[in-house]
Scaffold this active site. Structure first.
Site, mmCIF file in Angstrom:
data_model
loop_
_atom_site.group_PDB
_atom_site.id
_atom_site.type_symbol
_atom_site.label_atom_id
_atom_site.label_comp_id
_atom_site.label_asym_id
_atom_site.label_seq_id
_atom_site.Cartn_x
_atom_site.Cartn_y
_atom_site.Cartn_z
ATOM 1 N N MET A 177 35.437 26.867 1.925
ATOM 2 C CA MET A 177 34.988 25.400 2.624
ATOM 3 C C MET A 177 33.764 25.354 1.887
ATOM 4 S SD MET A 177 37.236 24.313 4.702
ATOM 5 C CE MET A 177 38.133 24.433 3.323
ATOM 6 N N GLY A 178 32.764 26.280 1.994
ATOM 7 C CA GLY A 178 31.387 26.082 1.541
ATOM 8 C C GLY A 178 31.410 25.710 0.054
ATOM 9 N N GLU A 196 24.770 32.214 -1.992
ATOM 10 C CA GLU A 196 25.564 32.836 -1.868
ATOM 11 C C GLU A 196 25.511 34.336 -2.264
ATOM 12 O OE1 GLU A 196 29.083 34.643 -1.596
ATOM 13 O OE2 GLU A 196 29.000 32.467 -1.006
ATOM 14 N N SER A 265 30.405 31.875 6.247
ATOM 15 C CA SER A 265 31.256 32.146 7.301
ATOM 16 C C SER A 265 30.973 32.692 8.508
ATOM 17 C CB SER A 265 32.513 32.980 6.705
ATOM 18 O OG SER A 265 33.180 32.351 5.486
ATOM 19 N N HIS A 267 31.219 31.816 11.593
ATOM 20 C CA HIS A 267 32.092 32.028 12.656
ATOM 21 C C HIS A 267 32.625 33.219 12.700
ATOM 22 C CE1 HIS A 267 34.738 31.529 9.332
ATOM 23 N NE2 HIS A 267 35.758 32.173 9.918
ATOM 24 N N LEU A 274 27.332 38.562 5.483
ATOM 25 C CA LEU A 274 26.549 39.788 5.036
ATOM 26 C C LEU A 274 25.154 39.900 5.807
ATOM 27 C CD1 LEU A 274 26.983 41.978 3.276
ATOM 28 C CD2 LEU A 274 25.689 40.772 1.535
ATOM 29 N N CYS A 410 41.509 11.965 0.579
ATOM 30 C CA CYS A 410 41.201 10.677 0.584
ATOM 31 C C CYS A 410 40.995 10.071 2.018
ATOM 32 C CB CYS A 410 42.300 9.813 -0.090
ATOM 33 S SG CYS A 410 41.860 7.916 -0.106
#
Length: 561
Positions: A177-178, A196, A265, A267, A274, A410
């Site tokens: 996602m990121g 990251e 992440s 969640h 980390l 879209c």
């Protein structure tokens, strides 16, 4: 034989117009399941992980094999039931029923915790499906690019007189996602610095052109950002580091970004964030040997991360949560004001949801990119006056790398989804595209999710936690004849914090498909308009009136008898 979550196997969906199942209605879920595990799509396909920490497509490899076998054999009047990634039954239904019904990660509320889920997962009794991992409609990072782009564009409108030129976004996380963030920022006209902690993820984003450059150090990264913003260039920069170290350091230096958000992440503290000072291999080992200690260490780092975000917000920098529940994790560690900055939905996206606008997506089962380009042209033809949408499609064609089967995201609403679906079905019937098309969406949509820290945060009537709405959405899509329907728990924000539903429908060029499309692609977005009208949003009531919805408790939509 012991159940296995690891297998050294490369999976790719079949291409072309030759069936391996008995019909396109069963071939489609088969190909999309396989596509979720394509090495160009999935984060860790050998362990069945598609994205989002441990979001899987099947519970284990034995279950995967059994799902493939069941879909291959499934008849036109049968329905396959999937329980947390495990095929548990095939039942006689009827031709217009869904071919697959999926329930993933659902727990009775009192037991809906990561601790209890992890116990079940370890026993082989559950699977975390995230949103589109376990519902077989993940299309790689493209799936969230437009939503992130729309968020950044709206932030530019609200805070910077309509433009992000010469501005920069600070964020973290380059996972499934990121990974959309740097490209979305570039498309919105902004520079970005994305932190990251895994070099492999940066390498993947560089290879697929979601990230433009990697900096060697923080000083190098800031120098690049300063250079590009002065030049008015939109360039994305990645830095391999831990956000819980970098954001506090930036605050201490007095560095002032123009937007701050996060898509780590967070969640999933056991698998997705980390702790500062740890190596990734150490994190994985300690997740097994000391899960409680690992989760606490991750949450402590999240607390430092959120405190830095709060500091940026206090400086006057527009700062927002991008739906990973990091504020909640920080609050649990004593950061009482963690929710002082908003989530992205109430800040920027809710007006779109009020009109049923959300992440409409489609996939060319042929594997031929030309089929997507032809559908792009069809969208422009049908939605002729929306130049913003046309601009998005042009940018997507130029910049977005297809992962696995070619696909397109879209954002369109109730007014257009049915019309586009019928047009795609006609293209299949006439042979304009070389094989059927599947239409689906993210579970992050206007009527398909209850998530008080994300999609339903700060609802006008206080109904943030009411989860009847995604249940009704799943039931209505089933009754309407979607090809497969899913109902999940915990996607995006983790166990105990969300319930959500998904649907996919096949355009195979038949009259029967057209009838199903008319029902599904009207009713599905209409539930979003209904949900927001019920909560008292005038924009949703106006849309309901315009589109002729009958909502018995919303006076403006009453039918004359």
């Amino acid at each position: 034989m012991p159940e296995s979550k690891y297998r050294q196997q490369t999976i790719r969906a079949p291409r072309g117009a030759t069936l391996t199942a008995k019909s396109w209605l069963t071939e489609a879920p088969l190909r999309m399941l396989m596509n979720n595990l394509d090495p160009d799509v999935a984060e860790n396909p050998h362990e069945l992980v598609v994205y989002g920490g441990i979001g899987r497509a099947a519970r284990n490899w034995e279950c995967y094999d059994a799902i493939v076998d069941a879909l291959t054999r499934l008849e036109a009047d049968e329905t396959l039931l999937i329980q947390s990634g495990k095929p548990v039954g095939v039942f006689k239904t009827h031709d217009n029923a869904p071919r697959v019904l999926i329930a993933n990660s659902n727990l009775v509320p009192h037991w809906a915790t990561w601790e209890h889920f992890n116990e079940l997962d370890a026993k082989g009794l559950a699977m975390y499906g995230q949103m589109t991992a376990g519902s077989w409609i993940y299309i790689g990072s493209q799936g969230i690019v437009q939503g992130t782009y729309e968020t950044f564009v709206e932030a530019g409108r609200q805070h910077y007189n309509g433009t992000l030129a010469g501005r920069w976004v600070l964020t973290a996380g380059l996972g499934g996602m990121g990974g959309a963030q740097p490209l979305a920022a570039t498309l919105a006209g902004a520079c970005s610095l994305t932190i990251e902690c895994q070099q492999s993820r940066i390498d993947f984003r560089l290879r697929t052109r979601y990230v433009d450059e990697q900096a060697a150090t923080l000083d190098d990264a800031l120098a690049r950002i300063a250079h590009y913003t002065r030049a008015g260039k939109a360039v994305s920069v990645a830095l391999c580091a831990n956000a819980a170290d970098i954001l506090p350091e930036l605050v201490n230096r007095g560095v002032r970004p123009d937007l701050v958000t996060d898509q780590t992440s967070a969640h999933d503290p056991l698998h997705g964030y980390l702790p500062t000072g740890w190596r990734w291999e150490e994190y994985q080992e300690k997740a097994l040997s000391d899960p409680q200690g690992t989760m606490q260490a991750a949450k402590r780092s999240m607390a430092a991360h959120v405190q830095a975000m709060l500091a940026f917000s206090k400086m006057g920098v527009p700062t927002f949560d991008y739906g990973n529940n990091i504020r909640q994790m920080a609050k649990e560690m004593g950061v009482e004001n963690a929710f002082d900055f908003p989530g992205f939905v109430p800040a920027y996206i809710r007006p779109l949801f009020c009109r049923g606008i959300g992440p409409f997506r489609w996939v060319a089962l042929s594997g031929d990119p030309q089929d997507i380009y032809k559908t792009d042209a069809k969208v422009k033809e049908i939605v002729a006056e929306d130049k913003h949408l046309h601009h998005w499609l042009d940018m997507a064609r130029e910049r977005i790398h297809f992962q696995g089967l070619p696909a397109r995201i879209c954002w369109v609403g109730l007014e257009w989804r049915q019309k586009l679906g019928l047009a795609f079905n006609e293209m299949v019937r006439c042979g304009e595209v070389s094989a059927p098309i599947v239409i689906g969406r993210d579970h992050l949509d206007s009527g398909s999710v209850a998530s008080p820290n994300r999609e339903t945060e700060a609802m006008r009537d206080g109904s943030d936690a009411v989860s009847d709405w995604p249940l009704l959405n799943a039931l209505l899509n089933t009754a309407s004849g979607a090809t497969w329907v899913s109902l999940h728990h915990g996607g995006g924000v983790g166990m105990g914090f969300s319930q959500h539903a998904g649907m996919v429908i096949v355009c195979d060029g038949t009259d029967e498909a057209a009838a199903r499309i008319r029902r599904v692609l009207h009713n599905d977005p209409a539930t979003g308009v209904m949900r927001h009208a019920d909560a008292g949003y005038d924009l949703a009531v106006e849309c309901a009136v315009e589109q002729g919805l009958h909502l018995p408790m919303v006076a403006a939509t009453q039918r004359k008898r």
